[in-house]
Design a protein around this motif. Structure first.
Motif, PDB file in Angstrom:
ATOM      1  N   GLY A   2       0.831  -1.196   0.100  1.00 47.58           N
ATOM      2  CA  GLY A   2      -0.057  -0.605   0.195  1.00 47.58           C
ATOM      3  C   GLY A   2       1.175   1.135  -0.035  1.00 47.58           C
ATOM      4  O   GLY A   2       0.056   2.038  -0.312  1.00 47.58           O
ATOM      5  N   LEU A   3       2.071   1.652   0.079  1.00 43.74           N
ATOM      6  CA  LEU A   3       2.963   2.386  -0.114  1.00 43.74           C
ATOM      7  C   LEU A   3       2.942   2.959  -1.683  1.00 43.74           C
ATOM      8  O   LEU A   3       2.970   2.311  -2.365  1.00 43.74           O
ATOM      9  CB  LEU A   3       4.952   2.215   0.403  1.00 43.74           C
ATOM     10  N   GLY A   4       2.784   4.245  -1.751  1.00 41.84           N
ATOM     11  CA  GLY A   4       2.847   5.178  -2.925  1.00 41.84           C
ATOM     12  C   GLY A   4       1.404   5.712  -3.252  1.00 41.84           C
ATOM     13  O   GLY A   4       0.518   5.124  -2.701  1.00 41.84           O
ATOM     14  N   GLU A   5       1.745   5.609  -3.748  1.00 44.09           N
ATOM     15  CA  GLU A   5      -0.228   6.967  -4.688  1.00 44.09           C
ATOM     16  C   GLU A   5      -0.327   6.202  -6.252  1.00 44.09           C
ATOM     17  O   GLU A   5       0.643   5.648  -6.591  1.00 44.09           O
ATOM     18  CB  GLU A   5      -0.091   8.318  -4.610  1.00 44.09           C
ATOM     19  N   PRO A   6      -1.519   6.274  -6.090  1.00 45.96           N
ATOM     20  CA  PRO A   6      -2.152   5.643  -7.653  1.00 45.96           C
ATOM     21  C   PRO A   6      -0.867   6.337  -9.244  1.00 45.96           C
ATOM     22  O   PRO A   6      -1.088   5.075  -9.931  1.00 45.96           O
ATOM     23  CB  PRO A   6      -3.844   6.196  -7.887  1.00 45.96           C
ATOM     24  N   ASP A  42       2.532   9.800  -8.163  1.00 46.81           N
ATOM     25  CA  ASP A  42       3.385   9.671  -6.849  1.00 46.81           C
ATOM     26  C   ASP A  42       3.901   8.266  -6.891  1.00 46.81           C
ATOM     27  O   ASP A  42       3.449   7.419  -5.549  1.00 46.81           O
ATOM     28  CB  ASP A  42       2.996  10.118  -5.725  1.00 46.81           C
ATOM     29  N   SER A  43       3.453   7.040  -7.892  1.00 43.19           N
ATOM     30  CA  SER A  43       3.971   5.815  -7.510  1.00 43.19           C
ATOM     31  C   SER A  43       4.851   5.719  -7.380  1.00 43.19           C
ATOM     32  O   SER A  43       5.992   7.016  -6.945  1.00 43.19           O
ATOM     33  CB  SER A  43       3.565   4.889  -8.861  1.00 43.19           C
ATOM     34  N   GLU A  48       7.827   4.047  -7.858  1.00 46.09           N
ATOM     35  CA  GLU A  48       8.798   3.672  -8.538  1.00 46.09           C
ATOM     36  C   GLU A  48       9.103   5.119  -9.893  1.00 46.09           C
ATOM     37  O   GLU A  48      10.194   5.647  -9.737  1.00 46.09           O
ATOM     38  CB  GLU A  48       7.902   3.043 -10.041  1.00 46.09           C
ATOM     39  N   ILE A  70       5.684  -4.364  -6.678  1.00 42.35           N
ATOM     40  CA  ILE A  70       5.506  -2.949  -7.241  1.00 42.35           C
ATOM     41  C   ILE A  70       4.338  -3.493  -8.082  1.00 42.35           C
ATOM     42  O   ILE A  70       4.558  -3.483  -9.364  1.00 42.35           O
ATOM     43  CB  ILE A  70       6.025  -1.643  -7.735  1.00 42.35           C
ATOM     44  N   ASN A  71       3.524  -3.377  -8.092  1.00 40.55           N
ATOM     45  CA  ASN A  71       2.430  -3.430  -9.486  1.00 40.55           C
ATOM     46  C   ASN A  71       1.572  -2.085  -9.067  1.00 40.55           C
ATOM     47  O   ASN A  71       0.797  -1.372  -8.426  1.00 40.55           O
ATOM     48  CB  ASN A  71       0.398  -4.526  -8.719  1.00 40.55           C
ATOM     49  N   GLY A  72       1.161  -1.445  -9.788  1.00 39.60           N
ATOM     50  CA  GLY A  72       0.391  -0.077  -9.962  1.00 39.60           C
ATOM     51  C   GLY A  72       0.965   0.778  -9.012  1.00 39.60           C
ATOM     52  O   GLY A  72       0.378   2.259  -9.315  1.00 39.60           O
ATOM     53  N   ILE A  96       2.575   0.959  -6.540  1.00 35.33           N
ATOM     54  CA  ILE A  96       1.959   0.688  -5.085  1.00 35.33           C
ATOM     55  C   ILE A  96       2.685  -0.860  -4.594  1.00 35.33           C
ATOM     56  O   ILE A  96       2.766  -1.927  -5.194  1.00 35.33           O
ATOM     57  CB  ILE A  96       0.849   0.726  -4.596  1.00 35.33           C
ATOM     58  N   THR A  97       3.064  -0.270  -3.417  1.00 36.53           N
ATOM     59  CA  THR A  97       3.876  -1.492  -2.442  1.00 36.53           C
ATOM     60  C   THR A  97       3.102  -3.093  -2.495  1.00 36.53           C
ATOM     61  O   THR A  97       1.847  -2.697  -2.357  1.00 36.53           O
ATOM     62  CB  THR A  97       4.730  -1.368  -1.628  1.00 36.53           C
ATOM     63  N   ASN A  98       3.517  -4.407  -2.731  1.00 42.62           N
ATOM     64  CA  ASN A  98       2.249  -5.310  -3.235  1.00 42.62           C
ATOM     65  C   ASN A  98       3.007  -6.326  -1.589  1.00 42.62           C
ATOM     66  O   ASN A  98       2.254  -7.239  -1.843  1.00 42.62           O
ATOM     67  CB  ASN A  98       2.034  -6.596  -4.421  1.00 42.62           C
ATOM     68  N   MET A 139       1.022  11.673  -4.639  1.00 43.76           N
ATOM     69  CA  MET A 139      -0.735  12.857  -5.234  1.00 43.76           C
ATOM     70  C   MET A 139      -0.326  12.878  -6.390  1.00 43.76           C
ATOM     71  O   MET A 139      -0.018  11.979  -7.328  1.00 43.76           O
ATOM     72  CB  MET A 139       0.509  13.934  -5.192  1.00 43.76           C
ATOM     73  N   HIS A 167      -1.219  -6.714 -11.506  1.00 43.05           N
ATOM     74  CA  HIS A 167      -2.532  -5.599 -11.835  1.00 43.05           C
ATOM     75  C   HIS A 167      -2.443  -4.672 -10.479  1.00 43.05           C
ATOM     76  O   HIS A 167      -1.601  -5.463  -9.507  1.00 43.05           O
ATOM     77  CB  HIS A 167      -4.097  -6.032 -12.299  1.00 43.05           C
ATOM     78  N   ALA A 168      -2.621  -3.111 -10.207  1.00 36.94           N
ATOM     79  CA  ALA A 168      -2.970  -2.840  -9.234  1.00 36.94           C
ATOM     80  C   ALA A 168      -4.397  -3.844  -7.885  1.00 36.94           C
ATOM     81  O   ALA A 168      -4.142  -2.969  -7.133  1.00 36.94           O
ATOM     82  CB  ALA A 168      -3.096  -1.384  -9.560  1.00 36.94           C
ATOM     83  N   VAL A 179      -3.720  -4.267  -4.840  1.00 39.22           N
ATOM     84  CA  VAL A 179      -2.669  -3.194  -3.782  1.00 39.22           C
ATOM     85  C   VAL A 179      -3.876  -2.300  -3.121  1.00 39.22           C
ATOM     86  O   VAL A 179      -3.662  -1.356  -2.378  1.00 39.22           O
ATOM     87  CB  VAL A 179      -1.183  -2.256  -4.445  1.00 39.22           C
ATOM     88  N   LYS A 184      -4.971  -0.929  -0.095  1.00 34.94           N
ATOM     89  CA  LYS A 184      -4.411   0.609   0.687  1.00 34.94           C
ATOM     90  C   LYS A 184      -5.553   1.576   0.791  1.00 34.94           C
ATOM     91  O   LYS A 184      -5.615   1.829   1.092  1.00 34.94           O
ATOM     92  CB  LYS A 184      -4.067   1.106  -0.628  1.00 34.94           C
ATOM     93  N   PHE A 207      -7.025   3.441 -11.476  1.00 30.95           N
ATOM     94  CA  PHE A 207      -5.184   2.967 -11.839  1.00 30.95           C
ATOM     95  C   PHE A 207      -5.433   2.432 -13.255  1.00 30.95           C
ATOM     96  O   PHE A 207      -4.100   1.871 -14.127  1.00 30.95           O
ATOM     97  CB  PHE A 207      -5.088   1.900 -10.746  1.00 30.95           C
ATOM     98  N   HIS A 253      10.212  10.431 -13.358  1.00 25.14           N
ATOM     99  CA  HIS A 253       8.753  10.701 -12.209  1.00 25.14           C
ATOM    100  C   HIS A 253       7.969  10.524 -13.425  1.00 25.14           C
ATOM    101  O   HIS A 253       7.026   9.600 -12.641  1.00 25.14           O
ATOM    102  CB  HIS A 253       9.006  12.283 -11.654  1.00 25.14           C
ATOM    103  N   PHE A 274       7.564   6.950 -15.224  1.00 21.32           N
ATOM    104  CA  PHE A 274       6.777   5.836 -14.598  1.00 21.32           C
ATOM    105  C   PHE A 274       5.130   5.874 -13.629  1.00 21.32           C
ATOM    106  O   PHE A 274       5.194   5.009 -13.319  1.00 21.32           O
ATOM    107  CB  PHE A 274       8.022   5.480 -13.098  1.00 21.32           C
TER     108      PHE A 274
END
Lengths: 332, 332, 332, 332
Positions: free
Chosen positions: C189-193, C196-197, C199, C250-252, C254-256, D1, D103-104, D107, D111, D124, D204, D207
């Protein structure tokens, strides 16, 4: 920039006499119940309708275009959109080159080289506050059980507000006012030491509301006339409760757990029926401006719910930063 | 956050009774002449020394640790550092658990779980404004020929400022004041339509200065008592010159080319010699606080140059954003 | 901008042959044990000393100038400073107008109009990574028990790294390499869609490290040659555990919850003893550049701990945003 | 964000099978000619239609809802909106608790606590890239005459792209690819020294595009196998022109005036017709996933115009920061 906030972030767009106005709300926790009906109470408080407010009639029904599924926030950005339906762009055509004194017309012309949407102030219009109120509704849900409540304290320097407004209508003039907003209960510790003090953030957002010329917290300007022994609030509980609240709930830029108190000075609406002196922006010719268009005599009448929204938006951001709000709502 | 600005960005750090305080200035154009001596005039204006100011003596000589080569800015971040030399951390040891009313002591304790540097307010101290003044010196160079000038208008509600301060000293009390800052000449068009109005940005930074409880622009709170016909400034030139300046040089959040006017209300210094009521933060025991330490009777005496710095920093950022300033200075 | 991060924010400054380099760390939770000795292990890993690294000797002892009291973070900004002691600015005087191919010399000259600190790359120097490593040490404490570990996988295309380096030394040349960093255990769940992925944020910071020309996650570029049936990681637990880890955790965006895997391609050091073709920036005269100065043959040897720092800084920010880290450490 | 950029800032919103998707573009100069027809060429390049792309059909006609008057940008935020018309949300109902490997879905579930819009990936989804392409069209106008052009170099490791795609279709599988983007002419000096290097900012944003697992500049990963004497680009003109361009137009994170070259590795579409192993997220039961829904065999086919948009958006921001673009377009 037309966006604001760190974790709870709003981006505003739209014009007074364009297709519509709206706001993107990013960073809302997931799972918050959200239905268009939830917005109506606050939106109605902002609507004109009483003497002293414009005759423009907009239904202001919020269209939730993203970020909500089955009446719950999903965690994705929420777009809330308001169509403009009662536009009269033609009211503004002949004033296109005649800036209204006290208005953004002149600065918009210079800033954007004459490409700005001049119709009713365009993007600078008070119409955009409908979007702010909508974001405020979401913010209020987030910060609940904290409550944010604002009221108009005085208009034209008088506590008899209706009388002051009536006189201004009679005189084909307009009148300003003072709006006060209070929020409680708040946890101590919101805000950051220096540049992101609670006062910094709230004033930032409050001064974004068209027509605000002053902001003060607690006793505010009156503090400048006080002595330390009068202004200091004696601490009477370990949790930070104070005997008085001259500080308006904020010390060192951080909430101290007492009620937050902020006041905003609203200037009189610049658009008045009386003839005014201006210049043709393209020819430099002196002109007397006689305004058509529909305007508020006392815009301050409609500011309380907007001020609440501004304060709630900042508090939602600060409470998320301070981890006082879960990122996922419990399923009910 | 302890940083502020979009293109001209400052990051502040340090503590009152730690090793020192300082500021990182990012985004300064390259080629600006900059020498430690350039800072001394403004730094001296902030120094205590007159009756009503603390007896703490700091030389406040700026150490430029990066971003300058051969007395010119290089375009890289500029770190300006001030060592603390006249610390008396032991003055604060016994007050460690006794929050001073009106101070950040209590909120810092709760926000940082008691790990905060409690000595003389630590990071919340007015001492950090020395760093802001230093950034202001750089900002003033950037915005030149625009000039920013502030003065103390009144203390304790009186224009006879010295008398108000003397009385407060005599009464072992403290006193607040009102500081006004003016900036000109400014180009029209600085600021952004909504959230980054000039008032939003300036108030954001001004409320970061410890002790500020109110901010107003132009006629500010007095506008709330005015009629539109009084408050509107007639436009008398194509370039935006107005007959009066009730707006303080800002319409719709954007500079209109007239003089920018902002006033800040400074509260009385919370640290006063008189005994005050407080609580032991760890035991919850009621206590009478008798302050040792060296404090200002009227901190407002030292605020004008700090207010200038805050305004200049915002203007430097806005003028860079509006492309009114070249990114590389001409070699002289 | 020389700053990065939303809640955990770093601001870097300094020059290779100026007084020193450093970093301001804003947003660290309060109460974290922090002592200068805690930095030494990671700082030592970055130090030269083995064949293939520069002969410049800097003690690299971290001076903690703010934000720490009694060896605990206070919640205020932490300034960590490194003095430069082994400067030889004169090495660079005669190359002042001769940009080294592959280096920032030329772009710095144009960007900053010749006012840039040209000595050893100035603010563009790899020397600044010492400050990044210091911030990484703080970040690693914050994200603990998650561990971040990097290693050099190959140099010059060969797994026999020492041999590749030795040959480059012999040939008066330099050589690049690939560094891999792994982090675990991480919460899902870390990261944003979108923007701010994980990656996006990690690559942002990794590409800030001088000399990095490529970044990939999981199987990275090899994915482009795979089929979906090969690349997809079968989900084998409700918590998100996968059978394989082609996605690098990482998927999408976001950390998995699986191990995070990132690789960075390091180019060969541009400063090489061999003569190179360049131009005098002021006269336009063609020149052959013969470098003095002390340089690394394989900078990639020193990159692993810097890559760890970059990854840890991003994770600290994301874990604070995701409320996985308390803002106040428990007192031990 | 869900927003990105400093002066030219985009905020994205929307869902694959919700009402629509869109983007708010803040900071566009005023006066740029902009008509919905201007978007069609790039939007069409992103549309499916060839073998290997989804059968979902969206007209993708851009609705410009704000910030444009009489087909010119006004300087206010531009909202571009795309309605979803060919939704089949019911395709996803039975997969609601069965996350698609790669896929997302999984996560997003964790999340957002199961409140996420699960229909076709929701927020996503690659569907959002239509909004990015729209912002790219505006950005391309801003940076003109600089041109940004991308192409698919290979799919499944083969330059015979169509053959690779056909085989994947036949095998009920999917396939990845490599997309390269080039931009020129660019001024030297774009980007900032450390955290806002051109590589940092472009990677940034790149990705953020769904499915990207690697990004490299110039020779990228191949640099790691090169010697300095091979990798360094000899400088052959005072203006920074180099004989070769291994650096991809970037030194020290700053553009050097040569062609900018970036490549992105696109993974194979995770949604494949073949049965795959997964788990029921709520029950933990092992499941075989058989996908309905309409998916791309090779999403890389549609990525070039999206990559162009990402690069153009960053360049627009950097060129505004570097004052290479006027804030007001000349009236034509």
């Amino acid at each position: 920039m037309n966006s604001f906030g760190r974790l709870f972030r709003v981006s505003i767009f739209g014009e007074s006499h364009g297709q519509g106005v709206g706001i993107v709300i990013d960073g809302s926790p997931a799972g918050i119940p959200l239905h268009p009906e939830d917005f109506l109470k606050d939106l109605k408080r902002r609507l004109p309708g009483t003497p002293g407010t414009t005759s423009r009639q907009e239904p202001d029904y919020p269209e939730i275009k993203s970020g909500v599924l089955e009446n719950r926030t999903t965690g994705a950005p929420i777009l809330i959109y308001f169509r403009n339906t009662d536009c009269r762009a033609e009211d503004y055509e002949e004033q296109k080159n005649l800036p209204r004194p006290g208005h953004a017309d002149l600065v918009a012309f210079y800033k954007f080289g004459g490409f700005n949407d001049f119709r009713g102030g365009g993007h600078f219009s008070g119409r955009l506050t409908v979007a702010l109120v909508a974001a405020g509704v979401v913010a209020k849900k987030i910060i609940s059980p904290a409550q944010v409540e604002a009221e108009l304290l005085e208009a034209g320097g008088s506590r008899d507000i209706q009388k002051a407004v009536d006189r201004a209508i009679e005189e084909k003039d307009s009148v300003g006012g003072i709006v006060e907003c209070r929020a409680k209960p708040l946890p101590p510790g919101l805000g950051e030491p220096f540049f992101d003090s609670v006062e910094s953030l709230i004033s930032h957002l409050v001064f974004a509301i068209p027509g605000i010329k002053g902001v003060e917290f607690g006793d505010g300007f009156a503090c400048s006339q006080m002595k330390g022994s009068e202004c200091n609030d004696p601490i009477i509980s370990k949790a930070g409760k104070t005997l008085t609240n001259h500080a308006g709930g904020i010390n060192g830029g951080i909430t101290n757990g007492n009620e937050l108190v902020v006041r905003a000075a609203v200037k009189p609406t610049p658009s008045i029926p009386r003839p005014q002196r201006t210049m043709n922006l393209r020819t430099g010719e002196e002109k007397v401006l006689r305004l058509s268009g529909r305007h508020d005599t006392c815009i301050a009448l409609r500011v309380p719910v907007v001020l609440e929204a501004a304060v709630a938006i900042v508090l939602a951001d600060l409470m998320l930063i301070a981890q006082k709000i879960p990122l996922v709502w419990r399923k009910i």
